[in-house]
Design a protein around this motif. Structure first.
Motif, PDB file in Angstrom:
ATOM      1  N   LYS A  98       0.831  -1.211   0.000  1.00 15.77           N
ATOM      2  CA  LYS A  98       0.000   0.000   0.000  1.00 15.77           C
ATOM      3  C   LYS A  98       0.860   1.252   0.000  1.00 15.77           C
ATOM      4  N   LEU A  99       1.965   1.223   0.749  1.00 13.96           N
ATOM      5  CA  LEU A  99       2.882   2.370   0.740  1.00 13.96           C
ATOM      6  C   LEU A  99       3.393   2.634  -0.668  1.00 13.96           C
ATOM      7  N   ALA A 100       3.782   1.582  -1.365  1.00 13.80           N
ATOM      8  CA  ALA A 100       4.296   1.745  -2.731  1.00 13.80           C
ATOM      9  C   ALA A 100       3.204   2.258  -3.660  1.00 13.80           C
ATOM     10  N   ARG A 101       1.986   1.753  -3.494  1.00 13.09           N
ATOM     11  CA  ARG A 101       0.876   2.151  -4.357  1.00 13.09           C
ATOM     12  C   ARG A 101       0.489   3.612  -4.137  1.00 13.09           C
ATOM     13  N   HIS A 102       0.597   4.086  -2.905  1.00  6.63           N
ATOM     14  CA  HIS A 102       0.180   5.455  -2.587  1.00  6.63           C
ATOM     15  C   HIS A 102       1.372   6.392  -2.384  1.00  6.63           C
ATOM     16  N   ALA A 103       2.503   6.067  -2.989  1.00  6.16           N
ATOM     17  CA  ALA A 103       3.701   6.898  -2.853  1.00  6.16           C
ATOM     18  C   ALA A 103       3.468   8.351  -3.266  1.00  6.16           C
ATOM     19  N   PRO A 104       2.721   8.636  -4.354  1.00  7.76           N
ATOM     20  CA  PRO A 104       2.501  10.046  -4.705  1.00  7.76           C
ATOM     21  C   PRO A 104       1.739  10.815  -3.612  1.00  7.76           C
ATOM     22  N   LEU A 105       0.846  10.142  -2.924  1.00  9.42           N
ATOM     23  CA  LEU A 105       0.083  10.787  -1.865  1.00  9.42           C
ATOM     24  C   LEU A 105       0.953  11.075  -0.650  1.00  9.42           C
ATOM     25  N   LEU A 106       1.839  10.145  -0.325  1.00  7.19           N
ATOM     26  CA  LEU A 106       2.670  10.273   0.877  1.00  7.19           C
ATOM     27  C   LEU A 106       3.893  11.131   0.665  1.00  7.19           C
ATOM     28  N   GLY A 107       4.307  11.278  -0.563  1.00  7.28           N
ATOM     29  CA  GLY A 107       5.577  11.929  -0.801  1.00  7.28           C
ATOM     30  C   GLY A 107       6.676  10.957  -0.412  1.00  7.28           C
ATOM     31  N   SER A 108       7.725  11.444   0.138  1.00  8.45           N
ATOM     32  CA  SER A 108       8.823  10.586   0.553  1.00  8.45           C
ATOM     33  C   SER A 108       8.689  10.298   2.044  1.00  8.45           C
ATOM     34  N   LEU A 109       8.212   9.109   2.352  1.00  8.35           N
ATOM     35  CA  LEU A 109       8.104   8.682   3.746  1.00  8.35           C
ATOM     36  C   LEU A 109       9.449   8.080   4.119  1.00  8.35           C
ATOM     37  N   GLY A 110      10.185   8.764   4.964  1.00 10.06           N
ATOM     38  CA  GLY A 110      11.551   8.366   5.271  1.00 10.06           C
ATOM     39  C   GLY A 110      11.658   7.007   5.932  1.00 10.06           C
ATOM     40  N   ASP A 111      12.856   6.433   5.837  1.00 13.11           N
ATOM     41  CA  ASP A 111      13.106   5.127   6.427  1.00 13.11           C
ATOM     42  C   ASP A 111      12.859   5.128   7.930  1.00 13.11           C
ATOM     43  N   ALA A 112      13.297   6.186   8.602  1.00 10.09           N
ATOM     44  CA  ALA A 112      13.129   6.241  10.058  1.00 10.09           C
ATOM     45  C   ALA A 112      11.648   6.238  10.447  1.00 10.09           C
ATOM     46  N   VAL A 113      10.814   6.897   9.662  1.00  8.83           N
ATOM     47  CA  VAL A 113       9.373   6.921   9.945  1.00  8.83           C
ATOM     48  C   VAL A 113       8.771   5.541   9.728  1.00  8.83           C
TER      49      VAL A 113
END
Length: 158
Positions: free
Chosen positions: A67-82
């Motif tokens: 889901k994170l990969a599918r909604h990447a444009p919505l999330l922007g860059s969700l950092g590794d630490a998050v």
């Protein structure tokens, strides 16, 4: 033919001869979300519940990553630490303890973190779904033959 009629009626960029560009435009039009739906998706991604997945915790985690990969444009860059923080907060107690102890091995790198989680899950039961086995009564064999060596009337001289 139905798809051709639908595509013909839509004002799609990319020219009439580029079917792939027209299909991509159509998909983008359909996938646009209103602000309320965006908030709902964000809430689901930032506060996942891995345990509710059909295949257990690991399956829920894998679905969340997809889901994170599918909604990447919505999330922007969700950092590794998050991402690491979200997964650690939702991990079962024993896995969370293991992740805290081995934090030095993955730091803030999600790829390394994923390796640590996968290794733990392979070693400790995969999906981490708690399965309770039905209680079975304890079976005891009772010895009723004889009184044992040196016991009885013959040993006492009776």
């Amino acid at each position: 033919t139905q798809l051709a009629l639908v595509l013909r009626s839509l004002p799609l960029g990319g020219g009439a001869s580029n079917g792939f560009a027209a299909w991509r435009t159509l998909c983008e039009e359909e996938e646009r979300m209103d602000p309320a739906a965006q908030v709902a998706v964000l809430q689901e991604l930032l506060h996942p519940n891995f345990e509710d997945a059909e295949g257990g915790w690991r399956q829920g985690w894998v679905e969340w990553e997809a889901k994170l990969a599918r909604h990447a444009p919505l999330l922007g860059s969700l950092g590794d630490a998050v991402r690491i923080g979200i997964v650690r907060a939702r991990a079962p107690d024993l896995l969370r303890d293991h992740l805290e102890v081995s934090a030095a091995s993955y730091g803030a790198d999600y790829a390394s973190f994923r390796v640590v989680v996968d290794s733990y899950l392979r070693a400790h039961g995969g999906g981490l779904r708690q399965q309770t086995l039905p209680a079975t009564p304890l079976e005891l064999d009772i010895m009723t033959k004889g009184k044992g060596k040196g016991k009885g009337s013959a040993a006492r001289g009776e």
